[in-house]
Design an enzyme around this catalytic site. Structure first.
Site, PDB file in Angstrom:
ATOM      1  N   ASP A 158       0.839  -1.206   0.000  1.00  0.00           N
ATOM      2  CA  ASP A 158       0.000   0.000   0.000  1.00  0.00           C
ATOM      3  C   ASP A 158       0.873   1.255   0.000  1.00  0.00           C
ATOM      4  OD1 ASP A 158      -2.310  -1.736   0.313  1.00  0.00           O
ATOM      5  OD2 ASP A 158      -1.553  -2.039   2.336  1.00  0.00           O
ATOM      6  N   HIS A 186      -5.022  -3.344   6.179  1.00  0.00           N
ATOM      7  CA  HIS A 186      -4.774  -3.568   4.738  1.00  0.00           C
ATOM      8  C   HIS A 186      -6.123  -3.935   4.118  1.00  0.00           C
ATOM      9  CE1 HIS A 186      -3.094  -4.846   0.970  1.00  0.00           C
ATOM     10  NE2 HIS A 186      -3.527  -6.082   1.138  1.00  0.00           N
TER      11      HIS A 186
HETATM   12  P1  NAD Z   1      -2.384 -18.392  -4.609  1.00  0.00           P
HETATM   13  O1  NAD Z   1      -3.736 -19.017  -4.556  1.00  0.00           O
HETATM   14  O2  NAD Z   1      -1.709 -18.244  -5.935  1.00  0.00           O
HETATM   15  O3  NAD Z   1      -1.403 -19.226  -3.687  1.00  0.00           O
HETATM   16  C1  NAD Z   1      -1.727 -19.547  -2.379  1.00  0.00           C
HETATM   17  C2  NAD Z   1      -0.986 -20.827  -2.056  1.00  0.00           C
HETATM   18  O4  NAD Z   1      -1.189 -21.065  -0.675  1.00  0.00           O
HETATM   19  C3  NAD Z   1      -1.527 -22.043  -2.826  1.00  0.00           C
HETATM   20  O5  NAD Z   1      -0.461 -22.712  -3.467  1.00  0.00           O
HETATM   21  C4  NAD Z   1      -2.156 -22.907  -1.739  1.00  0.00           C
HETATM   22  O6  NAD Z   1      -1.993 -24.310  -1.969  1.00  0.00           O
HETATM   23  C5  NAD Z   1      -1.352 -22.460  -0.520  1.00  0.00           C
HETATM   24  N1  NAD Z   1      -2.034 -22.673   0.757  1.00  0.00           N
HETATM   25  C6  NAD Z   1      -3.350 -22.520   1.060  1.00  0.00           C
HETATM   26  N2  NAD Z   1      -3.573 -22.867   2.335  1.00  0.00           N
HETATM   27  C7  NAD Z   1      -2.385 -23.224   2.853  1.00  0.00           C
HETATM   28  C8  NAD Z   1      -1.967 -23.687   4.119  1.00  0.00           C
HETATM   29  N3  NAD Z   1      -2.830 -23.891   5.117  1.00  0.00           N
HETATM   30  N4  NAD Z   1      -0.653 -23.958   4.296  1.00  0.00           N
HETATM   31  C9  NAD Z   1       0.227 -23.807   3.297  1.00  0.00           C
HETATM   32  N5  NAD Z   1      -0.104 -23.391   2.060  1.00  0.00           N
HETATM   33  C10 NAD Z   1      -1.394 -23.099   1.858  1.00  0.00           C
HETATM   34  O7  NAD Z   1      -2.476 -17.006  -3.834  1.00  0.00           O
HETATM   35  P2  NAD Z   1      -1.448 -15.778  -3.892  1.00  0.00           P
HETATM   36  O8  NAD Z   1      -1.804 -14.911  -5.032  1.00  0.00           O
HETATM   37  O9  NAD Z   1      -0.046 -16.282  -3.762  1.00  0.00           O
HETATM   38  O10 NAD Z   1      -1.902 -14.968  -2.575  1.00  0.00           O
HETATM   39  C11 NAD Z   1      -1.710 -15.520  -1.293  1.00  0.00           C
HETATM   40  C12 NAD Z   1      -2.359 -14.626  -0.239  1.00  0.00           C
HETATM   41  O11 NAD Z   1      -1.712 -13.357  -0.196  1.00  0.00           O
HETATM   42  C13 NAD Z   1      -3.839 -14.325  -0.498  1.00  0.00           C
HETATM   43  O12 NAD Z   1      -4.552 -14.391   0.722  1.00  0.00           O
HETATM   44  C14 NAD Z   1      -3.822 -12.904  -1.022  1.00  0.00           C
HETATM   45  O13 NAD Z   1      -5.041 -12.242  -0.831  1.00  0.00           O
HETATM   46  C15 NAD Z   1      -2.701 -12.334  -0.167  1.00  0.00           C
HETATM   47  N6  NAD Z   1      -2.107 -11.078  -0.639  1.00  0.00           N
HETATM   48  C16 NAD Z   1      -1.775 -10.143   0.299  1.00  0.00           C
HETATM   49  C17 NAD Z   1      -1.177  -8.957  -0.077  1.00  0.00           C
HETATM   50  C18 NAD Z   1      -0.822  -7.905   0.937  1.00  0.00           C
HETATM   51  O14 NAD Z   1      -0.454  -6.793   0.525  1.00  0.00           O
HETATM   52  N7  NAD Z   1      -0.870  -8.149   2.223  1.00  0.00           N
HETATM   53  C19 NAD Z   1      -0.908  -8.719  -1.429  1.00  0.00           C
HETATM   54  C20 NAD Z   1      -1.260  -9.691  -2.362  1.00  0.00           C
HETATM   55  C21 NAD Z   1      -1.853 -10.885  -1.951  1.00  0.00           C
HETATM   56  C1  LMR Z   2      -3.607  -6.541  -2.771  1.00  0.00           C
HETATM   57  O1  LMR Z   2      -3.672  -5.520  -2.095  1.00  0.00           O
HETATM   58  O2  LMR Z   2      -3.286  -6.531  -3.976  1.00  0.00           O
HETATM   59  C2  LMR Z   2      -3.865  -7.860  -2.100  1.00  0.00           C
HETATM   60  O3  LMR Z   2      -4.267  -7.677  -0.786  1.00  0.00           O
HETATM   61  C3  LMR Z   2      -4.806  -8.720  -2.869  1.00  0.00           C
HETATM   62  C4  LMR Z   2      -6.221  -8.203  -2.797  1.00  0.00           C
HETATM   63  O4  LMR Z   2      -7.112  -8.995  -2.490  1.00  0.00           O
HETATM   64  O5  LMR Z   2      -6.436  -7.022  -3.074  1.00  0.00           O
END
Ligand code: NAD
Ligand code: LMR
Length: 329
Positions: A158, A186
């Protein structure tokens, strides 16, 4: 012989994992002389894909990569780790808010919180999986051995988004934007603090005079950037999220330049800015460079900022209520 730093990454076969792991292994974060051991957690159906990513990591020939362990058992993965990057969890789809994921993703962080008791006592835990503030709260409550101060949730993406928007508006390089704090959750209630921000060392208000743009377009663009990316890509942000996680670790490790700060969500102790104790709340933070962070105190907050901060507090309190069964007292 330098002992390897052990870094656990959950959700290693996911989108973010695919961008994050290579940068962790490359020497960019911990230095070219510091070996890194990656300890990867995945769900059983994704273990094969994690093995594929591990093969690619090996094929990069990074001299800093000491080795890779892969498991579906958090007790094994978190054993002795110095950093735990909790990414694994479901991302939201179009039309959802991040806290719509809370019931599905929250329970992941109870078992992982417990398993973190096996980590190195100086472990730093960074929660990326959404809703990341409240997931960090769950993990921290379920982990008795590690102090709450060692848990954080990521709002660096962010901050980076906000800096980009301001740089475009001010027609300057993004590196000119400093002192940009994200307050709160967030989520779409986050508060990107333009009032304390600086551009080229000057107060932002000396450079950007368009207050209406700052309070409206700028605010909502930053708050809703994640959703805009989902609409455009069909999937949530991944490379930028991984890059922000790398930035979060670097900002943590290195002493913050005098007068600047960065954004990270940490457990409020109730003593700064009237944020209720216990909430995982994004603040302006400084790293002391010795593994410790401190909140930047005494920033001026206008009535506009204070009202916005109340909204993000309210949302975090509501999220905490939803997961109260998962919190260990
Ligand atoms: P994705 O679906 O591509 O990958 C998630 C992975 O986590 C998958 O491979 C899945 O098998 C694995 N997984 C699910 N449950 C699990 C568990 N209990 N233990 C271990 N592995 C597990 O998702 P992504 O795009 O990599 O995003 C992951 C997370 O990050 C999401 O919740 C997304 O919203 C979050 N995210 C946060 C931010 C932030 O700024 N904080 C930014 C982007 C994404
Ligand atoms: C983001 O900010 O890009 C992540 O938290 C993914 C989402 O759900 O927006």
């Amino acid at each position: 012989m330098v002992e390897p730093i052990k870094v656990a990454v959950t959700g290693a076969a996911g989108q973010i994992g695919y961008s994050l792991l290579f940068r962790l292994a490359s020497g960019e974060v911990f230095g070219e002389k510091q070996p890194v051991r990656l300890q990867l957690l995945e769900l059983p159906p994704a273990l094969k894909a994690a093995e594929g990513t591990a093969m690619e990591l090996e094929d990069c020939g990074f001299p800093t990569l000491d080795g890779i362990d892969i498991s579906d058992d958090p007790n094994k993965v978190f054993d002795g780790v110095h950093w735990a990057l909790l990414v694994g969890s479901k991302p939201r789809g179009p039309g959802m808010e991040r806290n719509d994921l809370i019931k599905e993703n929250g329970p992941i962080f109870t078992s992982q919180g417990k398993a973190l008791n096996r980590a190195n006592k100086n472990v730093r835990v960074i929660v990326v999986g959404n809703p990341c503030n409240t997931n960090a709260l769950i993990a921290q409550h379920n982990c008795r051995e590690i102090p709450a101060t060692q848990f954080s949730a990521m709002t660096m993406l962010d901050e980076n988004r906000a800096k980009h928007q301001l740089a475009v508006k001010a027609k300057v390089n993004v590196g000119q934007i400093t002192n940009l704090a994200i307050w709160g959750n967030h989520s779409s209630t986050m508060v990107p603090d333009f009032e304390n921000c600086k551009i080229g060392g000057k107060p932002l208000g000396d450079v950007i005079k368009d207050r209406a743009w700052l309070e409206n377009d700028f605010f909502t663009t930053v708050q809703k950037r994640g959703a805009a990316i989902i609409t455009a890509r069909g999937k949530s942000s991944a490379a930028s999220a991984a890059s922000a996680c790398i930035d979060h670790i670097k900002r943590y490790i290195h002493k913050t330049p005098e007068g600047d700060w960065f954004s990270a969500a940490i457990a409020s102790d109730g003593n700064a800015y009237d944020i209720p104790a216990g909430l995982i709340f994004s603040f302006p933070m400084r790293s002391l460079g010795n593994g410790k962070l401190e909140i930047v105190k005494n920033l001026n907050l206008s009535d506009f900022a204070r009202k916005k901060i109340q909204l993000t507090i309210k949302e975090l309190v509501e999220e905490r209520d939803v997961v109260k069964e998962l919190l260990v007292k």
